[in-house]
Design a protein around this motif. Structure first.
Motif, PDB file in Angstrom:
ATOM      1  N   MET A   1       0.842  -1.169   0.000  1.00  0.00           N
ATOM      2  CA  MET A   1       0.000   0.000   0.000  1.00  0.00           C
ATOM      3  C   MET A   1       0.892   1.239   0.000  1.00  0.00           C
ATOM      4  N   TYR A   2       0.386   2.261  -0.634  1.00  0.00           N
ATOM      5  CA  TYR A   2       1.122   3.514  -0.786  1.00  0.00           C
ATOM      6  C   TYR A   2       0.245   4.674  -0.345  1.00  0.00           C
ATOM      7  N   VAL A   3       0.872   5.775   0.046  1.00  0.00           N
ATOM      8  CA  VAL A   3       0.197   7.059   0.142  1.00  0.00           C
ATOM      9  C   VAL A   3       0.801   7.921  -0.955  1.00  0.00           C
ATOM     10  N   VAL A   4      -0.071   8.486  -1.783  1.00  0.00           N
ATOM     11  CA  VAL A   4       0.357   9.382  -2.853  1.00  0.00           C
ATOM     12  C   VAL A   4      -0.051  10.788  -2.455  1.00  0.00           C
ATOM     13  N   THR A   5       0.890  11.729  -2.579  1.00  0.00           N
ATOM     14  CA  THR A   5       0.608  13.124  -2.246  1.00  0.00           C
ATOM     15  C   THR A   5       0.851  14.011  -3.455  1.00  0.00           C
ATOM     16  N   ALA A   6       0.161  15.148  -3.458  1.00  0.00           N
ATOM     17  CA  ALA A   6       0.256  16.107  -4.559  1.00  0.00           C
ATOM     18  C   ALA A   6       0.026  17.504  -4.014  1.00  0.00           C
ATOM     19  N   ALA A   7       0.506  18.488  -4.757  1.00  0.00           N
ATOM     20  CA  ALA A   7       0.229  19.891  -4.445  1.00  0.00           C
ATOM     21  C   ALA A   7       0.106  20.647  -5.754  1.00  0.00           C
ATOM     22  N   SER A   8      -0.859  21.562  -5.786  1.00  0.00           N
ATOM     23  CA  SER A   8      -1.059  22.404  -6.966  1.00  0.00           C
ATOM     24  C   SER A   8      -2.001  23.545  -6.613  1.00  0.00           C
ATOM     25  N   ARG A   9      -1.699  24.704  -7.146  1.00  0.00           N
ATOM     26  CA  ARG A   9      -2.572  25.877  -6.988  1.00  0.00           C
ATOM     27  C   ARG A   9      -2.933  26.150  -5.536  1.00  0.00           C
ATOM     28  N   GLY A  10      -1.951  25.993  -4.655  1.00  0.00           N
ATOM     29  CA  GLY A  10      -2.156  26.280  -3.247  1.00  0.00           C
ATOM     30  C   GLY A  10      -2.892  25.208  -2.463  1.00  0.00           C
ATOM     31  N   VAL A  17      -3.332   4.393  -1.759  1.00  0.00           N
ATOM     32  CA  VAL A  17      -3.393   3.813  -3.106  1.00  0.00           C
ATOM     33  C   VAL A  17      -2.978   2.348  -3.039  1.00  0.00           C
ATOM     34  N   GLY A  18      -3.785   1.511  -3.662  1.00  0.00           N
ATOM     35  CA  GLY A  18      -3.463   0.090  -3.735  1.00  0.00           C
ATOM     36  C   GLY A  18      -3.063  -0.341  -5.131  1.00  0.00           C
ATOM     37  N   PHE A  19      -3.438   0.447  -6.147  1.00  0.00           N
ATOM     38  CA  PHE A  19      -3.122   0.121  -7.534  1.00  0.00           C
ATOM     39  C   PHE A  19      -1.921   0.941  -7.971  1.00  0.00           C
ATOM     40  N   LEU A  55       4.186   2.350   2.410  1.00  0.00           N
ATOM     41  CA  LEU A  55       3.892   2.187   3.828  1.00  0.00           C
ATOM     42  C   LEU A  55       4.441   0.869   4.353  1.00  0.00           C
ATOM     43  N   ARG A  56       4.901   0.913   5.608  1.00  0.00           N
ATOM     44  CA  ARG A  56       5.382  -0.296   6.285  1.00  0.00           C
ATOM     45  C   ARG A  56       4.226  -0.958   7.014  1.00  0.00           C
ATOM     46  N   SER A  57       4.419  -2.200   7.394  1.00  0.00           N
ATOM     47  CA  SER A  57       3.370  -2.965   8.067  1.00  0.00           C
ATOM     48  C   SER A  57       2.951  -2.356   9.404  1.00  0.00           C
ATOM     49  N   ASP A  58       3.798  -1.537  10.006  1.00  0.00           N
ATOM     50  CA  ASP A  58       3.460  -0.906  11.284  1.00  0.00           C
ATOM     51  C   ASP A  58       2.842   0.490  11.108  1.00  0.00           C
ATOM     52  N   GLN A  59       2.406   0.831   9.893  1.00  0.00           N
ATOM     53  CA  GLN A  59       1.869   2.164   9.634  1.00  0.00           C
ATOM     54  C   GLN A  59       0.374   2.164   9.286  1.00  0.00           C
ATOM     55  N   ARG A  60      -0.362   1.303   9.947  1.00  0.00           N
ATOM     56  CA  ARG A  60      -1.810   1.243   9.699  1.00  0.00           C
ATOM     57  C   ARG A  60      -2.496   2.573  10.013  1.00  0.00           C
ATOM     58  N   PRO A 127      18.429   3.193   7.390  1.00  0.00           N
ATOM     59  CA  PRO A 127      19.334   2.396   8.230  1.00  0.00           C
ATOM     60  C   PRO A 127      18.575   1.245   8.884  1.00  0.00           C
ATOM     61  N   GLY A 128      19.298   0.219   9.263  1.00  0.00           N
ATOM     62  CA  GLY A 128      18.698  -0.886  10.004  1.00  0.00           C
ATOM     63  C   GLY A 128      17.986  -1.890   9.123  1.00  0.00           C
ATOM     64  N   PRO A 129      17.355  -2.860   9.776  1.00  0.00           N
ATOM     65  CA  PRO A 129      16.668  -3.924   9.039  1.00  0.00           C
ATOM     66  C   PRO A 129      15.410  -3.399   8.342  1.00  0.00           C
ATOM     67  N   ARG A 130      15.077  -4.006   7.238  1.00  0.00           N
ATOM     68  CA  ARG A 130      13.879  -3.642   6.486  1.00  0.00           C
ATOM     69  C   ARG A 130      12.638  -4.126   7.228  1.00  0.00           C
ATOM     70  N   VAL A 131      11.601  -3.322   7.210  1.00  0.00           N
ATOM     71  CA  VAL A 131      10.315  -3.680   7.808  1.00  0.00           C
ATOM     72  C   VAL A 131       9.398  -4.080   6.667  1.00  0.00           C
ATOM     73  N   GLN A 132       8.539  -5.075   6.916  1.00  0.00           N
ATOM     74  CA  GLN A 132       7.587  -5.527   5.900  1.00  0.00           C
ATOM     75  C   GLN A 132       6.733  -4.369   5.410  1.00  0.00           C
ATOM     76  N   PRO A 133       6.466  -4.293   4.112  1.00  0.00           N
ATOM     77  CA  PRO A 133       5.541  -3.272   3.619  1.00  0.00           C
ATOM     78  C   PRO A 133       4.113  -3.580   4.047  1.00  0.00           C
ATOM     79  N   LEU A 134       3.299  -2.540   4.119  1.00  0.00           N
ATOM     80  CA  LEU A 134       1.883  -2.696   4.430  1.00  0.00           C
ATOM     81  C   LEU A 134       1.198  -3.272   3.202  1.00  0.00           C
TER      82      LEU A 134
END
Length: 148
Positions: A1-10, A17-19, A55-60, A127-134
């Motif tokens: 899972m991802y979070v997509v961000t955008a900015a435009s016109r203030g 996002v899952g796709f 997102l990581r698995s701990d970012q619900r 840094p450090g070990p990789r955490v599972q993605p969400l």
């Protein structure tokens, strides 16, 4: 899972996002699919860049913020840390893995549109070990009240 961000016109926007997928190796390209009913889609249509946060698995909680609330009614960015990236697009402080892509084109896909991205900035190595993605299975029970 991802979070997509955008900015435009203030305006700023972000959604869960899952796709999304890498779609080319050379040149590097990635596509994210945003619902056409989504507030983030409206902002993204006039933006030049989008930032994609893995997102990581701990970012619900972050997934719930960006997947269960609409930017039409809630300032999601007042509820989480972020900094301005390209063209003011939000880069989430809690996201370890992210990249910003220049929008190369938009692809019709029914109730979603694909934003074809060419990466221009990326997070430094974590840094450090990789955490599972969400994964979708971790958030499929979210009950969004309104389009994000």
């Amino acid at each position: 899972m991802y979070v997509v961000t955008a900015a435009s016109r203030g305006k700023r926007a972000g959604c869960l996002v899952g796709f999304a997928s890498q779609c080319s190796i050379d040149p590097p390209r990635f596509v994210v699919w945003l619902s056409t009913a989504n507030h983030t889609h409206t902002v993204a249509r006039s933006a030049r860049y989008l930032t994609v946060h893995l997102l990581r698995s701990d970012q619900r909680a972050l997934a719930e913020l960006f997947g269960g609330r609409t930017g039409d009614r809630v300032d999601k960015f007042a509820r989480t840390g972020w900094r301005p990236g390209r063209d003011g697009g939000p880069v989430l402080s809690d996201a370890v893995d992210w990249f910003t892509g220049r929008i190369q084109g938009v692809i019709a896909g029914g109730d979603h549109e694909g934003f074809l991205l060419s990466p221009v900035d990326e997070s430094p190595p974590a840094p450090g070990p990789r955490v599972q993605p969400l994964r979708y299975a971790d958030v499929r029970d979210l009950k969004p009240g309104h389009p994000a």
